[in-house]
Design an enzyme around this catalytic site. Sequence first.
Site, short mmCIF file in Angstrom:
data_model
loop_
_atom_site.label_atom_id
_atom_site.label_comp_id
_atom_site.label_asym_id
_atom_site.label_seq_id
_atom_site.Cartn_x
_atom_site.Cartn_y
_atom_site.Cartn_z
N HIS A 7 0.82 -1.21 0.00
CA HIS A 7 0.00 0.00 0.00
C HIS A 7 0.85 1.26 0.00
O HIS A 7 2.04 1.22 0.31
CB HIS A 7 -0.98 0.03 1.19
CG HIS A 7 -0.34 0.01 2.55
ND1 HIS A 7 -0.12 -1.14 3.25
CD2 HIS A 7 0.12 1.02 3.34
CE1 HIS A 7 0.44 -0.86 4.42
NE2 HIS A 7 0.60 0.45 4.51
N HIS A 78 3.96 7.12 3.82
CA HIS A 78 4.90 6.01 3.65
C HIS A 78 4.42 5.06 2.55
O HIS A 78 3.28 5.13 2.12
CB HIS A 78 5.11 5.23 4.97
CG HIS A 78 3.90 4.51 5.49
ND1 HIS A 78 3.04 5.07 6.41
CD2 HIS A 78 3.43 3.26 5.25
CE1 HIS A 78 2.09 4.19 6.71
NE2 HIS A 78 2.30 3.08 6.02
N GLU A 129 7.63 1.02 5.10
CA GLU A 129 7.12 -0.04 5.98
C GLU A 129 7.33 -1.36 5.25
O GLU A 129 7.14 -1.43 4.03
CB GLU A 129 5.61 0.21 6.20
CG GLU A 129 4.92 -0.84 7.05
CD GLU A 129 3.40 -0.56 7.19
OE1 GLU A 129 2.82 0.19 6.38
OE2 GLU A 129 2.80 -1.13 8.12
#
Length: 133
Positions: A7, A78, A129
């Site tokens: 994502h 992010h 991440e």
Amino acid sequence: MLGRLNHVAIAVKDAVAAARIYKTMGADVSDAVPLPEHGVITVFAVLPNTKIEFIQPLGDNSPIQKFLDKNADGGIHHVCYEVADIIAARDALIKEGARVLGDGNPKIGAHGKPVLFLHPKDFSGALVEIEQE
Ligand code: CO
């Protein structure tokens, strides 16, 4: 080691409101889910090849509050990549001198899977991440 883009996260003041335009464009939009351990509320817009994660501050010490103070209209916060083995990925990154944020141990993320955050200075200015596949 590096897998799919899981994502892209966009920090906003109101995650439900931010996701509305994605619904208009035909994306499946999730309900709002509070993640107290991460200090955020998340809403996901699901696209055919990835997801957009809207994150809204939750509580007094939200890790995204400073970002929103600087970016009042919201902004990309992010990107999240999938890895087959998060511990192996972490150890390989540390060996190369990359910095893992927090205490270095994976936390359970928005999808119920272990995640870690990596220092933007080691990733061309982008907060990264990684999530266990
Ligand atoms: Co994320």
